[in-house]
Design a protein around this motif. Structure first.
Motif, short mmCIF file in Angstrom:
data_model
loop_
_atom_site.label_atom_id
_atom_site.label_comp_id
_atom_site.label_asym_id
_atom_site.label_seq_id
_atom_site.Cartn_x
_atom_site.Cartn_y
_atom_site.Cartn_z
N ASN A 89 26.54 44.62 23.63
CA ASN A 89 27.30 44.46 24.69
C ASN A 89 28.74 43.20 25.59
OD1 ASN A 89 26.84 43.56 27.84
ND2 ASN A 89 26.55 45.24 28.27
N TYR A 90 30.21 44.07 26.33
CA TYR A 90 30.67 43.42 26.25
C TYR A 90 31.48 43.28 27.35
CZ TYR A 90 32.46 42.91 21.06
OH TYR A 90 32.72 42.42 19.84
N TRP A 91 32.11 42.10 27.90
CA TRP A 91 32.85 41.74 29.36
C TRP A 91 34.19 41.35 29.26
CZ3 TRP A 91 29.61 41.77 33.68
CH2 TRP A 91 28.74 41.45 33.55
N GLY A 92 34.54 42.62 30.26
CA GLY A 92 35.77 41.97 29.98
C GLY A 92 36.40 41.04 31.01
N GLN A 93 37.59 40.78 31.37
CA GLN A 93 38.08 39.19 31.53
C GLN A 93 37.98 39.05 33.34
OE1 GLN A 93 40.06 41.31 30.91
NE2 GLN A 93 42.63 41.23 32.53
N GLY A 94 38.00 40.42 33.55
CA GLY A 94 38.52 40.24 35.43
C GLY A 94 39.45 40.38 36.16
N THR A 95 39.21 41.16 37.17
CA THR A 95 40.53 41.36 38.00
C THR A 95 40.21 41.53 39.34
OG1 THR A 95 42.39 42.83 38.09
CG2 THR A 95 40.10 43.63 37.74
N GLN A 96 41.22 40.66 39.99
CA GLN A 96 40.82 40.51 41.42
C GLN A 96 41.02 41.07 42.27
OE1 GLN A 96 39.52 37.54 42.79
NE2 GLN A 96 39.35 38.09 44.92
N VAL A 97 40.40 41.87 43.35
CA VAL A 97 40.62 42.58 44.27
C VAL A 97 40.00 41.67 45.25
CG1 VAL A 97 39.07 43.87 45.79
CG2 VAL A 97 39.31 44.74 43.16
N THR A 98 41.25 41.61 46.54
CA THR A 98 41.51 41.20 47.92
C THR A 98 41.62 41.79 49.15
OG1 THR A 98 42.04 38.99 46.77
CG2 THR A 98 42.08 39.05 49.35
N GLN A 150 37.90 42.85 24.05
CA GLN A 150 38.02 43.63 23.59
C GLN A 150 38.26 44.30 24.62
OE1 GLN A 150 37.29 45.00 20.70
NE2 GLN A 150 35.00 44.18 19.93
N LEU A 151 37.78 44.46 26.02
CA LEU A 151 38.07 45.23 27.09
C LEU A 151 38.84 43.82 28.21
CD1 LEU A 151 35.58 46.00 26.51
CD2 LEU A 151 34.31 45.74 28.58
N GLN A 152 40.27 44.85 28.14
CA GLN A 152 41.57 44.04 28.96
C GLN A 152 40.66 45.13 30.31
OE1 GLN A 152 43.38 42.17 28.33
NE2 GLN A 152 44.04 41.61 30.46
N ALA A 153 40.46 44.72 31.47
CA ALA A 153 40.50 45.24 32.85
C ALA A 153 42.17 44.65 33.45
CB ALA A 153 39.15 44.46 33.61
N SER A 154 42.01 45.70 34.53
CA SER A 154 43.94 46.19 34.88
C SER A 154 43.80 46.15 36.39
CB SER A 154 45.35 46.25 34.54
OG SER A 154 44.78 47.82 33.97
N GLY A 155 44.67 46.24 37.52
CA GLY A 155 44.64 47.09 38.83
C GLY A 155 44.22 46.82 39.84
N GLY A 156 43.97 45.30 39.84
CA GLY A 156 43.37 44.80 41.06
C GLY A 156 44.37 44.18 41.53
N GLY A 157 43.93 42.97 43.12
CA GLY A 157 45.42 43.40 44.05
C GLY A 157 44.77 43.06 45.24
N LEU A 158 45.93 43.44 45.83
CA LEU A 158 45.67 42.30 47.42
C LEU A 158 46.15 43.94 48.31
CD1 LEU A 158 44.87 40.45 50.28
CD2 LEU A 158 47.82 40.53 49.90
N VAL A 159 44.78 44.49 49.31
CA VAL A 159 44.99 45.76 50.07
C VAL A 159 44.30 45.51 51.11
CG1 VAL A 159 42.81 47.00 49.32
CG2 VAL A 159 44.48 47.74 49.96
N GLN A 160 44.74 46.34 52.20
CA GLN A 160 44.99 45.89 53.63
C GLN A 160 43.26 47.25 53.53
OE1 GLN A 160 47.90 47.07 56.29
NE2 GLN A 160 48.39 45.25 56.48
N ALA A 161 42.55 46.82 54.88
CA ALA A 161 41.37 47.25 55.22
C ALA A 161 41.36 48.77 54.95
CB ALA A 161 39.96 46.70 55.88
N GLY A 162 40.75 49.32 54.31
CA GLY A 162 41.10 51.04 54.38
C GLY A 162 41.99 51.70 53.91
N GLY A 163 42.27 50.45 52.40
CA GLY A 163 43.72 51.08 51.59
C GLY A 163 42.46 51.16 50.60
N SER A 164 43.76 51.76 49.14
CA SER A 164 42.84 52.02 48.31
C SER A 164 43.25 51.55 46.95
CB SER A 164 42.65 53.59 47.42
OG SER A 164 42.22 54.50 48.81
N LEU A 165 42.86 51.43 46.00
CA LEU A 165 42.94 50.83 44.38
C LEU A 165 42.05 51.04 42.89
CD1 LEU A 165 42.97 47.01 44.76
CD2 LEU A 165 44.88 48.18 44.50
N ARG A 166 42.25 51.21 42.33
CA ARG A 166 42.44 52.31 41.42
C ARG A 166 42.87 50.67 39.93
NH1 ARG A 166 44.25 56.03 36.31
NH2 ARG A 166 42.77 57.35 36.94
N LEU A 167 41.07 50.77 39.52
CA LEU A 167 41.50 49.46 38.65
C LEU A 167 40.61 50.64 36.69
CD1 LEU A 167 38.26 47.00 39.56
CD2 LEU A 167 40.51 46.68 39.68
N SER A 168 41.69 50.18 36.03
CA SER A 168 40.97 50.82 34.63
C SER A 168 40.41 49.54 33.69
CB SER A 168 43.34 50.93 34.11
OG SER A 168 43.42 52.01 34.79
#
Length: 117
Positions: free
Chosen positions: A105-114, A1-19
């Motif tokens: 209440n539903y949970w998405g599958q999770g996306t890794q942010v490093t 039901q919930l699909q998360a995306s947008g995670g990834g590897l980023v350097q400190a000070g950087g930005s990411l946008r999760l959906s």
């Protein structure tokens, strides 16, 4: 039901946008939230947003993370700026969906942010 995306590897000070998009059969979407869980730690609430766009944030991310949603698309976003190594975690979206039997209440599958230092 919930699909998360947008995670990834980023350097400190950087930005990411999760959906996180809600799909399937439901009557409505109420509050939507982002949680995170770092290795060896408990899952914690990062940010939440109501259908009327009231937001709340964990103290650790205030001023750096911003939650938003598109009610027409049933999608929630998490803009993460000035990322720190301690933000490294699996990020989960969460939402209250209105079904024929009531609110569920539903949970998405999770996306890794490093975040690397």
């Amino acid at each position: 039901q919930l699909q998360a995306s947008g995670g990834g590897l980023v350097q400190a000070g950087g930005s990411l946008r999760l959906s996180c998009a809600v799909s399937g059969s439901f009557l409505g979407v109420n509050a939507m939230r982002w949680y995170r869980q770092a290795p060896g730690k408990q899952r914690e609430l990062v940010a939440g947003i109501t259908r009327s766009l009231t937001t709340n944030y964990a103290d650790s991310v205030k001023g750096r993370f911003f939650i938003s949603r598109d009610n027409a698309e049933n999608t929630v976003y998490l803009q993460m700026n000035s990322l720190k190594p301690e933000d490294t975690a699996v990020y989960y979206c969460n939402a209250d969906l209105s079904l024929s039997l009531g609110w569920v209440n539903y949970w998405g599958q999770g996306t890794q942010v490093t975040v690397s230092s």
